[in-house]
Design a protein around this motif. Structure first.
Motif, short mmCIF file in Angstrom:
data_model
loop_
_atom_site.label_atom_id
_atom_site.label_comp_id
_atom_site.label_asym_id
_atom_site.label_seq_id
_atom_site.Cartn_x
_atom_site.Cartn_y
_atom_site.Cartn_z
N GLU A 151 4.32 20.52 -12.62
CA GLU A 151 3.21 20.16 -13.51
C GLU A 151 2.33 21.37 -13.84
OE1 GLU A 151 2.88 17.75 -10.50
OE2 GLU A 151 4.57 16.67 -11.38
N GLY A 152 2.97 22.50 -14.10
CA GLY A 152 2.23 23.70 -14.46
C GLY A 152 1.81 24.56 -13.29
N HIS A 153 2.19 24.19 -12.07
CA HIS A 153 1.86 24.96 -10.87
C HIS A 153 3.06 25.83 -10.48
CE1 HIS A 153 -1.93 22.91 -9.73
NE2 HIS A 153 -1.38 21.90 -10.41
N CYS A 154 2.77 27.05 -10.08
CA CYS A 154 3.81 27.97 -9.63
C CYS A 154 4.46 27.44 -8.36
CB CYS A 154 3.20 29.35 -9.37
SG CYS A 154 4.37 30.55 -8.70
N ILE A 155 5.79 27.55 -8.27
CA ILE A 155 6.48 27.08 -7.08
C ILE A 155 6.30 28.03 -5.89
CG2 ILE A 155 8.17 25.73 -8.37
CD1 ILE A 155 10.21 28.00 -7.80
N GLY A 156 5.77 29.23 -6.14
CA GLY A 156 5.55 30.20 -5.07
C GLY A 156 4.18 30.10 -4.43
N CYS A 157 3.13 29.97 -5.25
CA CYS A 157 1.76 30.01 -4.71
C CYS A 157 0.93 28.77 -5.06
CB CYS A 157 1.04 31.25 -5.22
SG CYS A 157 0.80 31.25 -7.02
N SER A 158 1.40 27.93 -5.93
CA SER A 158 0.75 26.69 -6.40
C SER A 158 -0.31 26.91 -7.46
CB SER A 158 0.18 25.84 -5.26
OG SER A 158 -1.14 26.22 -4.90
N MET A 159 -0.57 28.17 -7.84
CA MET A 159 -1.59 28.40 -8.86
C MET A 159 -1.05 28.04 -10.24
SD MET A 159 -3.69 31.87 -7.94
CE MET A 159 -2.32 32.99 -7.78
N ASP B 271 4.54 36.77 -6.14
CA ASP B 271 5.56 37.31 -7.05
C ASP B 271 6.78 36.41 -7.27
OD1 ASP B 271 3.95 39.57 -7.50
OD2 ASP B 271 4.73 40.51 -5.69
N VAL B 272 6.56 35.11 -7.30
CA VAL B 272 7.62 34.16 -7.64
C VAL B 272 7.46 33.78 -9.12
CG1 VAL B 272 8.60 31.87 -7.21
CG2 VAL B 272 7.89 33.31 -5.30
N CYS B 273 6.27 33.35 -9.50
CA CYS B 273 5.87 33.08 -10.89
C CYS B 273 6.84 32.20 -11.68
CB CYS B 273 5.59 34.38 -11.64
SG CYS B 273 4.30 35.35 -10.86
N LYS B 274 7.12 31.03 -11.13
CA LYS B 274 7.91 30.02 -11.84
C LYS B 274 7.06 28.76 -11.88
CE LYS B 274 12.37 31.78 -10.37
NZ LYS B 274 12.97 32.43 -11.43
N PHE B 275 6.61 28.40 -13.07
CA PHE B 275 5.69 27.27 -13.24
C PHE B 275 6.47 26.00 -13.55
CE2 PHE B 275 3.50 31.17 -14.15
CZ PHE B 275 2.31 31.02 -13.44
N ARG B 276 6.74 25.22 -12.49
CA ARG B 276 7.57 24.03 -12.66
C ARG B 276 6.89 22.74 -12.23
NH1 ARG B 276 12.70 27.06 -10.73
NH2 ARG B 276 13.32 28.02 -12.68
N GLU C 144 -9.05 29.93 0.09
CA GLU C 144 -9.17 28.75 0.95
C GLU C 144 -8.94 27.47 0.15
OE1 GLU C 144 -12.94 29.15 2.94
OE2 GLU C 144 -12.24 30.91 4.05
N MET C 145 -9.49 27.41 -1.07
CA MET C 145 -9.27 26.26 -1.95
C MET C 145 -7.78 26.13 -2.26
SD MET C 145 -8.38 25.50 -5.37
CE MET C 145 -8.51 27.11 -6.11
N LEU C 146 -7.13 27.26 -2.52
CA LEU C 146 -5.71 27.26 -2.85
C LEU C 146 -4.87 26.73 -1.68
CD1 LEU C 146 -3.87 28.04 -5.22
CD2 LEU C 146 -3.51 30.22 -4.06
N ALA C 147 -5.23 27.13 -0.46
CA ALA C 147 -4.51 26.64 0.72
C ALA C 147 -4.64 25.12 0.83
CB ALA C 147 -5.04 27.32 1.99
N HIS C 148 -5.81 24.58 0.51
CA HIS C 148 -5.99 23.12 0.52
C HIS C 148 -5.16 22.48 -0.59
CE1 HIS C 148 -8.99 22.83 3.66
NE2 HIS C 148 -9.61 23.87 3.12
N GLN C 149 -5.13 23.11 -1.75
CA GLN C 149 -4.33 22.60 -2.87
C GLN C 149 -2.86 22.54 -2.47
OE1 GLN C 149 -5.10 23.93 -7.01
NE2 GLN C 149 -3.06 24.85 -6.91
N GLN C 150 -2.38 23.59 -1.82
CA GLN C 150 -0.99 23.63 -1.39
C GLN C 150 -0.70 22.54 -0.37
OE1 GLN C 150 -0.75 27.60 0.06
NE2 GLN C 150 -0.47 28.49 -1.97
N LYS D 122 -1.51 28.91 -14.43
CA LYS D 122 -1.79 30.16 -15.15
C LYS D 122 -3.31 30.37 -15.27
CE LYS D 122 2.55 30.38 -17.61
NZ LYS D 122 3.27 30.36 -18.88
N ALA D 123 -4.06 29.28 -15.48
CA ALA D 123 -5.52 29.39 -15.57
C ALA D 123 -6.12 29.85 -14.24
CB ALA D 123 -6.13 28.06 -16.00
N GLN D 124 -5.59 29.35 -13.12
CA GLN D 124 -6.09 29.77 -11.81
C GLN D 124 -5.77 31.24 -11.55
OE1 GLN D 124 -4.19 26.65 -9.51
NE2 GLN D 124 -6.20 25.76 -9.02
N LYS D 125 -4.61 31.70 -11.96
CA LYS D 125 -4.26 33.12 -11.78
C LYS D 125 -5.25 34.00 -12.55
CE LYS D 125 0.62 32.91 -10.72
NZ LYS D 125 1.51 33.95 -10.29
N LYS D 126 -5.56 33.59 -13.76
CA LYS D 126 -6.52 34.33 -14.58
C LYS D 126 -7.90 34.29 -13.93
CE LYS D 126 -8.13 34.64 -19.34
NZ LYS D 126 -8.05 34.07 -20.69
#
Length: 84
Positions: free
Chosen positions: A20-28, A13-18, A50-56, A30-34
């Motif tokens: 390169e298009g990744h959210c500063i809260g979760c790294s997703m 619930d941060v939802c700020k895409f700064r 698990e993929m998201l944790a590696h991305q972060q 908009k396409a990944q959220k969808k």
């Protein structure tokens, strides 16, 4: 047999895409959220988190996410696919 509880979205619930298009809260993105919303099978949802944790980890500066997501999972009574 009891139905397994649904894994909550990795969104914290941060939802700020700064970043390169990744959210500063979760790294997703908009396409990944969808995409996460479209995943129905628990194993697909777990693999996504698990993929998201590696991305972060690769992107850095997301150490706050794990604690926030563990708290969200605990509130819903769900075992998270990631740990501290």
């Amino acid at each position: 047999m009891a139905k397994a509880k649904k894994l909550p979205s990795p969104c914290i619930d941060v939802c700020k895409f700064r970043r390169e298009g990744h959210c500063i809260g979760c790294s997703m993105t908009k396409a990944q959220k969808k995409m996460f919303k479209s995943l129905k099978k628990p194993q697909h949802q777990h693999a996504f988190v698990e993929m998201l944790a590696h991305q972060q980890s690769d992107m850095g500066k997301y150490s706050h996410w794990t604690q926030a997501y563990l708290k969200k999972c605990a509130k819903k009574g769900v075992t998270p696919p990631v740990g501290p």
